[in-house]
Structure formats: structure tokens, C-alpha cells
Design a protein around this motif. Structure first.
Motif, PDB file in Angstrom:
ATOM      1  N   VAL A 154      -4.864  -5.956  14.245  1.00  0.00           N
ATOM      2  CA  VAL A 154      -4.037  -6.991  14.872  1.00  0.00           C
ATOM      3  C   VAL A 154      -2.940  -6.316  15.691  1.00  0.00           C
ATOM      4  CG1 VAL A 154      -2.615  -9.032  14.510  1.00  0.00           C
ATOM      5  CG2 VAL A 154      -4.434  -8.484  12.874  1.00  0.00           C
ATOM      6  N   GLN A 155      -2.819  -6.738  16.952  1.00  0.00           N
ATOM      7  CA  GLN A 155      -1.722  -6.278  17.810  1.00  0.00           C
ATOM      8  C   GLN A 155      -0.651  -7.369  17.801  1.00  0.00           C
ATOM      9  OE1 GLN A 155      -1.868  -3.238  18.989  1.00  0.00           O
ATOM     10  NE2 GLN A 155      -4.033  -2.912  18.456  1.00  0.00           N
ATOM     11  N   THR A 156       0.579  -6.967  17.547  1.00  0.00           N
ATOM     12  CA  THR A 156       1.641  -7.962  17.423  1.00  0.00           C
ATOM     13  C   THR A 156       2.979  -7.375  17.859  1.00  0.00           C
ATOM     14  OG1 THR A 156       2.738  -9.485  15.891  1.00  0.00           O
ATOM     15  CG2 THR A 156       2.103  -7.348  15.006  1.00  0.00           C
ATOM     16  N   GLY A 157       3.880  -8.237  18.223  1.00  0.00           N
ATOM     17  CA  GLY A 157       5.207  -7.775  18.604  1.00  0.00           C
ATOM     18  C   GLY A 157       6.155  -7.672  17.438  1.00  0.00           C
ATOM     19  N   ARG A 158       5.815  -8.341  16.335  1.00  0.00           N
ATOM     20  CA  ARG A 158       6.717  -8.402  15.188  1.00  0.00           C
ATOM     21  C   ARG A 158       5.932  -8.364  13.886  1.00  0.00           C
ATOM     22  NH1 ARG A 158       8.265 -10.362  19.714  1.00  0.00           N
ATOM     23  NH2 ARG A 158       6.162 -11.222  19.685  1.00  0.00           N
ATOM     24  N   VAL A 159       6.504  -7.686  12.900  1.00  0.00           N
ATOM     25  CA  VAL A 159       5.896  -7.619  11.563  1.00  0.00           C
ATOM     26  C   VAL A 159       6.952  -7.998  10.534  1.00  0.00           C
ATOM     27  CG1 VAL A 159       4.974  -6.077   9.777  1.00  0.00           C
ATOM     28  CG2 VAL A 159       4.150  -5.896  12.133  1.00  0.00           C
ATOM     29  N   VAL A 160       6.556  -8.850   9.586  1.00  0.00           N
ATOM     30  CA  VAL A 160       7.413  -9.199   8.461  1.00  0.00           C
ATOM     31  C   VAL A 160       6.772  -8.644   7.193  1.00  0.00           C
ATOM     32  CG1 VAL A 160       8.500 -11.044   7.134  1.00  0.00           C
ATOM     33  CG2 VAL A 160       8.147 -11.328   9.606  1.00  0.00           C
ATOM     34  N   LEU A 161       7.466  -7.730   6.539  1.00  0.00           N
ATOM     35  CA  LEU A 161       6.980  -7.207   5.258  1.00  0.00           C
ATOM     36  C   LEU A 161       7.481  -8.125   4.149  1.00  0.00           C
ATOM     37  CD1 LEU A 161       7.494  -3.326   5.514  1.00  0.00           C
ATOM     38  CD2 LEU A 161       5.346  -4.599   5.662  1.00  0.00           C
ATOM     39  N   ALA A 162       6.549  -8.814   3.523  1.00  0.00           N
ATOM     40  CA  ALA A 162       6.876  -9.758   2.445  1.00  0.00           C
ATOM     41  C   ALA A 162       5.928  -9.535   1.283  1.00  0.00           C
ATOM     42  CB  ALA A 162       6.777 -11.190   2.952  1.00  0.00           C
ATOM     43  N   SER A 163       5.605  -8.270   1.039  1.00  0.00           N
ATOM     44  CA  SER A 163       4.551  -7.936   0.078  1.00  0.00           C
ATOM     45  C   SER A 163       5.036  -7.818  -1.356  1.00  0.00           C
ATOM     46  CB  SER A 163       3.856  -6.635   0.508  1.00  0.00           C
ATOM     47  OG  SER A 163       4.800  -5.633   0.813  1.00  0.00           O
ATOM     48  N   GLY A 164       6.331  -8.080  -1.599  1.00  0.00           N
ATOM     49  CA  GLY A 164       6.815  -8.159  -2.965  1.00  0.00           C
ATOM     50  C   GLY A 164       7.008  -6.822  -3.639  1.00  0.00           C
ATOM     51  N   GLY A 165       7.327  -6.902  -4.935  1.00  0.00           N
ATOM     52  CA  GLY A 165       7.584  -5.707  -5.724  1.00  0.00           C
ATOM     53  C   GLY A 165       6.357  -5.231  -6.474  1.00  0.00           C
ATOM     54  N   LEU A 166       6.600  -4.473  -7.529  1.00  0.00           N
ATOM     55  CA  LEU A 166       5.517  -3.846  -8.286  1.00  0.00           C
ATOM     56  C   LEU A 166       5.195  -4.565  -9.590  1.00  0.00           C
ATOM     57  CD1 LEU A 166       6.753  -0.157  -7.866  1.00  0.00           C
ATOM     58  CD2 LEU A 166       5.011  -1.328  -6.508  1.00  0.00           C
ATOM     59  N   SER A 167       6.007  -5.570  -9.956  1.00  0.00           N
ATOM     60  CA  SER A 167       5.778  -6.253 -11.226  1.00  0.00           C
ATOM     61  C   SER A 167       4.584  -7.184 -11.147  1.00  0.00           C
ATOM     62  CB  SER A 167       7.034  -7.036 -11.628  1.00  0.00           C
ATOM     63  OG  SER A 167       7.423  -7.904 -10.590  1.00  0.00           O
ATOM     64  N   TYR A 168       3.989  -7.457 -12.293  1.00  0.00           N
ATOM     65  CA  TYR A 168       2.788  -8.290 -12.403  1.00  0.00           C
ATOM     66  C   TYR A 168       1.604  -7.733 -11.599  1.00  0.00           C
ATOM     67  CZ  TYR A 168       5.077 -12.122 -14.889  1.00  0.00           C
ATOM     68  OH  TYR A 168       5.729 -12.874 -15.826  1.00  0.00           O
ATOM     69  N   PRO A 169       1.212  -6.472 -11.850  1.00  0.00           N
ATOM     70  CA  PRO A 169       0.048  -5.931 -11.131  1.00  0.00           C
ATOM     71  C   PRO A 169      -1.226  -6.730 -11.369  1.00  0.00           C
ATOM     72  CG  PRO A 169       0.698  -4.513 -12.976  1.00  0.00           C
ATOM     73  CD  PRO A 169       1.792  -5.507 -12.784  1.00  0.00           C
ATOM     74  N   ALA A 170      -1.301  -7.443 -12.501  1.00  0.00           N
ATOM     75  CA  ALA A 170      -2.482  -8.264 -12.772  1.00  0.00           C
ATOM     76  C   ALA A 170      -2.638  -9.392 -11.749  1.00  0.00           C
ATOM     77  CB  ALA A 170      -2.416  -8.850 -14.183  1.00  0.00           C
ATOM     78  N   LEU A 171      -1.510  -9.752 -11.099  1.00  0.00           N
ATOM     79  CA  LEU A 171      -1.553 -10.798 -10.077  1.00  0.00           C
ATOM     80  C   LEU A 171      -1.618 -10.199  -8.674  1.00  0.00           C
ATOM     81  CD1 LEU A 171       1.031 -13.331 -11.547  1.00  0.00           C
ATOM     82  CD2 LEU A 171      -1.471 -13.482 -11.573  1.00  0.00           C
ATOM     83  N   GLY A 172      -1.919  -8.913  -8.614  1.00  0.00           N
ATOM     84  CA  GLY A 172      -2.141  -8.295  -7.316  1.00  0.00           C
ATOM     85  C   GLY A 172      -0.979  -7.526  -6.739  1.00  0.00           C
ATOM     86  N   ALA A 173       0.106  -7.365  -7.505  1.00  0.00           N
ATOM     87  CA  ALA A 173       1.249  -6.611  -6.987  1.00  0.00           C
ATOM     88  C   ALA A 173       0.826  -5.178  -6.695  1.00  0.00           C
ATOM     89  CB  ALA A 173       2.392  -6.626  -7.992  1.00  0.00           C
ATOM     90  N   GLY A 174       1.341  -4.641  -5.608  1.00  0.00           N
ATOM     91  CA  GLY A 174       0.996  -3.273  -5.226  1.00  0.00           C
ATOM     92  C   GLY A 174       2.136  -2.624  -4.481  1.00  0.00           C
ATOM     93  N   ASN A 175       1.919  -1.390  -4.028  1.00  0.00           N
ATOM     94  CA  ASN A 175       3.004  -0.626  -3.412  1.00  0.00           C
ATOM     95  C   ASN A 175       2.902  -0.552  -1.901  1.00  0.00           C
ATOM     96  OD1 ASN A 175       0.857   1.103  -3.053  1.00  0.00           O
ATOM     97  ND2 ASN A 175       1.931   2.916  -3.784  1.00  0.00           N
ATOM     98  N   PHE A 176       2.115  -1.435  -1.272  1.00  0.00           N
ATOM     99  CA  PHE A 176       1.937  -1.343   0.180  1.00  0.00           C
ATOM    100  C   PHE A 176       3.269  -1.425   0.914  1.00  0.00           C
ATOM    101  CE2 PHE A 176       1.479  -3.176   4.384  1.00  0.00           C
ATOM    102  CZ  PHE A 176       0.595  -2.286   4.964  1.00  0.00           C
ATOM    103  N   GLY A 177       4.130  -2.347   0.519  1.00  0.00           N
ATOM    104  CA  GLY A 177       5.399  -2.516   1.208  1.00  0.00           C
ATOM    105  C   GLY A 177       6.274  -1.290   1.105  1.00  0.00           C
ATOM    106  N   PHE A 178       6.365  -0.715  -0.097  1.00  0.00           N
ATOM    107  CA  PHE A 178       7.166   0.488  -0.280  1.00  0.00           C
ATOM    108  C   PHE A 178       6.570   1.657   0.498  1.00  0.00           C
ATOM    109  CE2 PHE A 178       8.054  -1.880  -4.280  1.00  0.00           C
ATOM    110  CZ  PHE A 178       9.411  -2.077  -4.078  1.00  0.00           C
TER     111      PHE A 178
END
Length: 390
Positions: free
Chosen positions: A149-173
């Protein structure tokens, strides 16, 4: 689906903050979510009746390396603004005596936020991994498992590391670090504390028992319920204190309304053990465990024994072994250092067009709906700034 597409804004993460942002301005945008459904953590929070805000919300309810950072966003989008939003969608909610607001069904809030985002020209890509964000001369390239995807703006809203069972990950960090941003070391927060092994063996039989206490960690103090667990201690008072705990002693007052020394002195001639004297104030089972060898007959107790027993009840001090970890933490403390972020727009100061919102930032609220309010406020403020980028 094309291998490459373009849009005005890419929002990475369809959690509370990402969905709030997506629905708060009308522009062609893509919301990338690696889970099979949006708002997974939001849907299960509060046992499915998410505590979405609080009657009183101030910067004092949040911990951050920059204690004033959250003021602008909280003022721009208040707790009452979200209440009005739910009322406009006829979504019922309940206010508790302690000021917390709960939905009757968290799924209703998720469905509403998704619908609102779609009505604001958002395409929500589920089951899609965000792989990498790269800066270009005109904005950003976002590489995903579904294409580029080519875009002019990105919003990082990927959350923290808690609740990995619900898909939490370290992509944002990971992305923030790749772009040269400083990270305040992430750690579990609003989480139970694990007691040292010797003490844990003494208290394990109390698992499931709770009582009102006062807890102090450093300069922070709070009152509420403490719950004994098989690992140590939890409950609202402990969860609050865990946000501030970083290895120092935790002081617990198991009789917050009683001066134990004065009470025991008043009853020192009674031929009963201390735990029995206190039976109408604290469970004898808990008192016996806490007092141990100091649970002696009041009539035979020395002055030192009486004072030591009182100290153990009113100022029980322990250095926990560690927290119960990210798998059990409600939120992640730490995150992107907010001194790099504009507090009014949530845009990164040194990377124009990059916005960071929600739990990914070093802003962590106490128990009581504060973290979701931060999601609403930060998501809304980023959206207002993005409105001005056309």
C-alpha cells in the motif's frame, strides 16, 4: 486483490484506538488487522462488558515519563463525548457507584465502531499481517501479507504486548525502533504480583480469599480489594499498584480502618490469640497466615510481640518476585517515548505523516476505564489532525 494499492491513510490495528481514529474522519483509508475480527481485546474486556471510561478522567489517572502529555488529548475528547457517541447509537451502558462506566455488551460497541469506520470510507483488511513500513519521498510504503500500500500517512495503533492470546504482538514497537524512535521499555501493568517462593508456599491455601486493603508502592498508594491467588496477590488494589512497581518493596495494610497496635493493646488481657481477637475485622484464616509465629495469646504476649504483630497487619512489606507477566497483564506500560510526539495531533515530530496512538505510547491508565478513554481520545485527536491533510 491487486498487489499494490493506494489510499490517503493506513491505520495499522483495528483495536479501540484504531477503530476510533478510522471513524472520526472521512477519507479513503485502509485499516490493517492481523486478527480474523476487529476489536478482539475490546470485545472481551471487562468480561464482555467493557469498562469504557470513568466519570472522572484527569492526567493524574495516567502514568508516563511525561506526566502532562495526555492532557491535550483528554481535553479535546472527553469522557462525556464518548458517552454522547454511544447515546447517538442507542447503545445502553451502566454507571457504577465508583464512577466506572460499563457497556451491557462490549460486542455492541465493537460493531458500532466498525460500522462507523466503514461509513467514514474505511476498508478493513482482516487476517492481514502488516510486515513493514518504509518511508518514501511522498509518504510511506506499507508492505502487508495482502500486498503493498502506498500512502501519505500511517497511524500506528497496533497496541501493546499484553494478551498475546488475542493477537498482541511487537509490530508497533519494532516499527518505531526501525524508524529511530526511542522506546520506554515495555513491561506488564495492571497485573497480579507473584510472591517470593517461601511466602507463596505459606499463602497458597488462601487462594480465592479477598479483603479490603491499602497498598503503597513508592509514592503511590491506593485502597481497594486484594485477592490471594495461587501465585501471590491480585485484585483491584494490587493491579493499580503494579503500574508503579519496578522492584521495590510493596507495603500492604491488611487492616486499613484499624490501628492494630492500639486495638491489640486494648484487648491484651483477653485469653485469645490475636487472630481470634480480630475475627470481626479480618478473616481468622488470613490473620493466622499473616501473623504466623506472632499469632500468640494476647494475655501472654510480650510488648514486642504485640508491636510486631500489629506491624505485620498494618505495614506488611514484601518485595514480589515478579509480576504475573504479559499473558495476564491488562495493559503494557512503557512504549514510544511521548516526548517525540505532538500532544495535540499525535504526529511524530521527526517523521511527518506518522501518527502513534493508544497503548503503543508511553501513556498507561489506572484500572477503571482510563486506558480505553485514552484510546478514544488519542484516536480522535489523530483523526482531527488527519482531516487537515487534504
Amino acid at each position: 486483490m491487486k498487489d499494490s494499492t493506494t489510499c490517503h491513510t493506513v491505520i495499522i490495528g483495528a483495536g479501540a484506538a484504531g477503530l476510533m481514529c478510522a471513524g472520526s474522519f472521512n477519507a479513503d483509508k485502509i485499516v490493517i488487522e492481523h486478527n480474523a475480527r476487529p476489536g478482539a481485546k475490546l470485545a472481551v474486556s471487562g468480561g464482555g462488558k467493557c469498562n469504557f471510561t470513568n466519570q472522572t478522567v484527569t492526567a493524574a489517572h495516567y502514568q508516563s515519563q511525561s506526566k502532562h502529555f495526555c492532557k491535550n488529548a483528554l481535553a479535546a475528547y472527553k469522557n462525556t463525548d464518548f458517552l454522547h457517541l454511544l447515546e447517538s447509537a442507542t447503545i445502553p451502558y451502566t454507571q457504577m457507584p465508583n464512577g466506572q462506566y460499563f457497556a451491557q455488551n462490549a460486542q455492541e460497541i465493537v460493531a458500532f465502531l466498525v460500522r462507523r469506520a466503514q461509513e467514514a470510507s474505511s476498508r478493513i483488511w482482516l487476517n492481514t499481517q502488516a510486515l513493514k513500513v518504509e518511508r518514501t519521498s511522498t509518504g510511506f510504503t506499507v508492505r502487508t501479507s495482502r500486498g503493498t500500500v502506498q500512502t501519505g500517512r500511517v497511524v500506528l495503533a497496533s497496541g501493546g504486548l499484553s494478551y498475546p492470546a488475542l493477537g498482541a504482538g511487537n509490530f508497533g514497537f519494532k516499527t518505531a525502533r526501525e524508524m529511530g524512535l526511542t522506546i520506554v521499555e515495555p513491561r506488564p501493568a495492571l497485573v497480579g504480583l507473584v510472591l517470593p517462593k517461601a511466602l507463596r508456599l505459606q499463602t497458597v491455601h488462601l487462594a480465592g480469599n479477598s479483603l479490603p486493603v491499602a497498598v503503597k508502592v513508592g509514592k503511590f498508594s491506593t485502597q481497594g480489594s486484594l485477592l490471594f491467588t495461587h501465585e501471590g496477590i491480585s485484585g483491584p488494589a494490587v493491579l493499580q499498584a503494579s503500574l508503579f512497581w519496578q522492584g521495590e518493596p510493596v507495603e500492604i495494610n491488611f487492616l486499613p480502618q484499624v490501628n492494630a497496635a492500639e486495638f491489640l493493646r486494648t484487648h491484651k488481657n483477653i485469653n485469645k490469640p490475636f487472630s481470634a481477637l480480630l475475627a470481626d475485622k479480618i478473616s481468622p484464616k488470613i490473620a493466622k497466615t499473616l501473623l504466623g509465629e506472632l499469632d500468640v495469646c494476647a494475655a501472654n504476649a510480650t510488648h514486642a510481640q504485640l508491636l510486631n504483630a500489629a506491624e505485620r497487619l498494618n505495614r506488611f512489606s514484601v518485595i514480589p518476585a515478579h509480576t504475573a507477566g504479559l499473558t495476564k497483564a491488562e495493559v503494557t506500560a512503557g512504549g514510544v517515548d511521548v516526548r517525540q510526539i505532538n500532544p495535540s495531533t499525535l504526529e511524530c515530530r521527526q517523521i511527518p505523516g506518522l501518527y502513534i496512538i493508544g497503548e503503543l505510547l508511553d501513556v498507561t491508565g489506572l484500572v477503571g476505564g482510563y486506558n480505553l478513554q485514552w484510546a478514544w481520545s488519542s484516536g480522535f485527536c489523530a483523526a482531527q489532525a488527519l482531516k487537515n491533510t487534504f
